[in-house]
Write a protein that holds these residues in place. Sequence first.
Motif, PDB file in Angstrom:
ATOM      1  N   VAL A 411       0.848  -1.187   0.000  1.00  0.00           N
ATOM      2  CA  VAL A 411       0.000   0.000   0.000  1.00  0.00           C
ATOM      3  C   VAL A 411       0.889   1.244   0.000  1.00  0.00           C
ATOM      4  O   VAL A 411       1.779   1.367   0.844  1.00  0.00           O
ATOM      5  N   PRO A 412       0.702   2.184  -0.927  1.00  0.00           N
ATOM      6  CA  PRO A 412       1.499   3.417  -0.909  1.00  0.00           C
ATOM      7  C   PRO A 412       1.211   4.228   0.354  1.00  0.00           C
ATOM      8  O   PRO A 412       0.052   4.426   0.724  1.00  0.00           O
ATOM      9  N   ILE A 413       2.269   4.665   1.021  1.00  0.00           N
ATOM     10  CA  ILE A 413       2.126   5.506   2.207  1.00  0.00           C
ATOM     11  C   ILE A 413       2.767   6.856   1.911  1.00  0.00           C
ATOM     12  O   ILE A 413       3.981   6.949   1.699  1.00  0.00           O
ATOM     13  N   PHE A 414       1.943   7.895   1.869  1.00  0.00           N
ATOM     14  CA  PHE A 414       2.419   9.257   1.671  1.00  0.00           C
ATOM     15  C   PHE A 414       2.490   9.919   3.043  1.00  0.00           C
ATOM     16  O   PHE A 414       1.487   9.994   3.754  1.00  0.00           O
ATOM     17  N   ALA A 431       8.018   6.621   3.637  1.00  0.00           N
ATOM     18  CA  ALA A 431       7.463   6.789   2.294  1.00  0.00           C
ATOM     19  C   ALA A 431       8.284   6.024   1.260  1.00  0.00           C
ATOM     20  O   ALA A 431       7.739   5.336   0.395  1.00  0.00           O
ATOM     21  N   ALA A 432       9.616   6.128   1.347  1.00  0.00           N
ATOM     22  CA  ALA A 432      10.479   5.486   0.354  1.00  0.00           C
ATOM     23  C   ALA A 432      10.341   3.975   0.386  1.00  0.00           C
ATOM     24  O   ALA A 432      10.404   3.312  -0.657  1.00  0.00           O
ATOM     25  N   GLN A 433      10.141   3.404   1.573  1.00  0.00           N
ATOM     26  CA  GLN A 433      10.029   1.949   1.690  1.00  0.00           C
ATOM     27  C   GLN A 433       8.648   1.441   1.316  1.00  0.00           C
ATOM     28  O   GLN A 433       8.466   0.229   1.160  1.00  0.00           O
ATOM     29  N   GLY A 436       5.656   5.501  -1.593  1.00  0.00           N
ATOM     30  CA  GLY A 436       5.010   6.805  -1.465  1.00  0.00           C
ATOM     31  C   GLY A 436       5.982   7.945  -1.584  1.00  0.00           C
ATOM     32  O   GLY A 436       7.113   7.787  -2.068  1.00  0.00           O
ATOM     33  N   LEU A 437       5.555   9.106  -1.154  1.00  0.00           N
ATOM     34  CA  LEU A 437       6.377  10.306  -1.148  1.00  0.00           C
ATOM     35  C   LEU A 437       6.352  10.906   0.250  1.00  0.00           C
ATOM     36  O   LEU A 437       5.338  10.819   0.952  1.00  0.00           O
ATOM     37  N   GLY A 438       7.447  11.520   0.641  1.00  0.00           N
ATOM     38  CA  GLY A 438       7.509  12.206   1.921  1.00  0.00           C
ATOM     39  C   GLY A 438       7.606  13.703   1.715  1.00  0.00           C
ATOM     40  O   GLY A 438       8.160  14.174   0.726  1.00  0.00           O
ATOM     41  N   ILE A 458      -1.056  14.651  -5.280  1.00  0.00           N
ATOM     42  CA  ILE A 458      -1.198  13.199  -5.373  1.00  0.00           C
ATOM     43  C   ILE A 458      -2.651  12.746  -5.459  1.00  0.00           C
ATOM     44  O   ILE A 458      -2.923  11.546  -5.471  1.00  0.00           O
ATOM     45  N   SER A 459      -3.595  13.673  -5.530  1.00  0.00           N
ATOM     46  CA  SER A 459      -5.010  13.299  -5.464  1.00  0.00           C
ATOM     47  C   SER A 459      -5.601  12.921  -6.821  1.00  0.00           C
ATOM     48  O   SER A 459      -6.691  12.355  -6.870  1.00  0.00           O
ATOM     49  N   THR A 460      -4.901  13.218  -7.903  1.00  0.00           N
ATOM     50  CA  THR A 460      -5.396  12.867  -9.233  1.00  0.00           C
ATOM     51  C   THR A 460      -4.483  11.813  -9.830  1.00  0.00           C
ATOM     52  O   THR A 460      -3.376  12.117 -10.289  1.00  0.00           O
TER      53      THR A 460
END
Length: 604
Positions: A411-414, A431-433, A436-438, A458-460
Amino acid sequence: MRQTGRHRQTARDNETNWNTQTDSQRQCDKLEHTNRQPETTPKIYSLHIRSDITYRFSNTLVTSKVANPDTVSREAKFDVTLPNEAFITKFKLIINNKTYDGEVKEKEEAKQQYEAAKDRGQSAGQIVAKPRETNMFEIMVNVAAQEKVIFELTYQELLRRKKGRYSHVTYINPGQLVNDFLIEVKINESRALSELEVPAIRNDILTDDDTEDDNELAVIERPSPKSALITYRPTIDQQRQESERGIRGQFVVEYDIERENLAGELLVVNGYFVHYFAPDELPPLPMDIVFILDKSGSMNGRKIVQLKEAMNRIFSDMRTDDRFTIMTFDGSTRFWRNTLVSVTDQTLLEAKDFVDKIPAMGSTNINAALVRGISSRAPVIIFLTDGEPTTGITNPTQILSNVRSQNEGEVPIFSLAFGRGADYKFTKKLAAQNNGLGRKIYEDSDSSLQILGFIEEISTVLLKNVTFKYLNDKVNQTTLTKTNYNTVFGGSEVIISGRLADKTTQGLSTNDLPLKITGTGKDEPFICVYPLPPIKIDRDINVTKDVSIGGYFSKITEKLWAYLTVKQMLRKLDALTDKDEKQKVNDRILQLSIKVNIYCKENA
């Protein structure tokens, strides 16, 4: 790196030498020119910043000329904070018509050479990065009595497309009135510029105002539909209108280009290629999001108010086919709804009411919040915290390990680190692991807009699980930069680079490059098979007079490839935990940096 640097000067008697090392800066994405000086400190009599943007790749030369009017020697001290995405490629001093060049070297070798030169009383230079301080470089040079010194710094960055625009930002704050003050930005693109704006000088703080005045002092020339020249040369009187210490703020150039091919564009020069992909015409996918929000006691006061403001704005911008839920945490966790709910007028009202009533109290159990959030099987997690773990499992390394083991679905974690007390190093690794993005959220009056801006980026989502394959044998597959992307966001751009297999290929390839792009779109699988023709290069392209086509331009794709490769290795470092693996990646970064003469934190 999105913004440009600053110069600060102080004075003290010293031997003739110059040295560069990094220092800290509140915002990593700016280059700000400042000058803090006693009355007898050397004077900046000329400050020129020239940027040449060629196919999104910016080459910037900062030239500062300093005179010492005093009857004794004085030390000038410059702090240069680079854009967050930039790499230094060259730095030098010119003293009495003699040039002293700096080089990218391994730390111990650079230190030994510098100390030896210093002991001999010679001019010398090195770049040293201090821990956690990645973007500010300190240069010290002794200016003899009534003499002049010229400092030049060249750096390069790839402009990242966000919210449908490329943004080139220069922070200006010389701290004094400068007689010869010039900012020049040249743009040469592959296609016609669809937008071009130079807004009035901005300050650091974001505002709600979507309309901005134009910069009345900026002169815009359009030699062709694909190019532009922006010149900003404020006079002493115009600088004085701001203050006796000159102009301070962000000089911004924003633009975008026209697009014709869904598969993107291909640039091929001297055996290297760069592929640009920005499929803005695709419809967005529905978003399923779990917001994990810190409500511990340290959030009390302005931070919890700003978080609530941001969340209310975010709810208002959600689409009707999105689904979401909210989890709050302190020492324990609480879901607003145990399952994802659709966006309706009623659910939005209930969500806003829930957020408005969130109290700020308790300890901080980050491990429990993340593990429970992952167990909800949300497709996307947005995690915000303002501090460090204080209860439950408090070891950040153990928390990261627990999240990795639980996150089998990747699951992407931002993640957002809110304020001075937040552990940005931890949230960036998180985020990197986890695909996602931090982002660091600064604790200022515009914090809610910073949060909102990140969510908007990141919403679109236009595509998920995107893979790029280059189908013929002309591409050296081992040299390719990242070709698999979990998500492609609207208003952004994916850039892939590599070497052609035939090293004898010079100039532009005359053949198409077969390409297959696969991914998941809104209504059906996305499959795109194209013979991608190269961009037609304008050989009369107008670059700055300081850069020759035979030098800079002939190596632009190699520079882009090296830039992307190093950036991706730096991100890999954020995700690694094994010391031996981290050392191997660091060694590769150093080798490539020395080969192509770029400087980054890991070189130190």
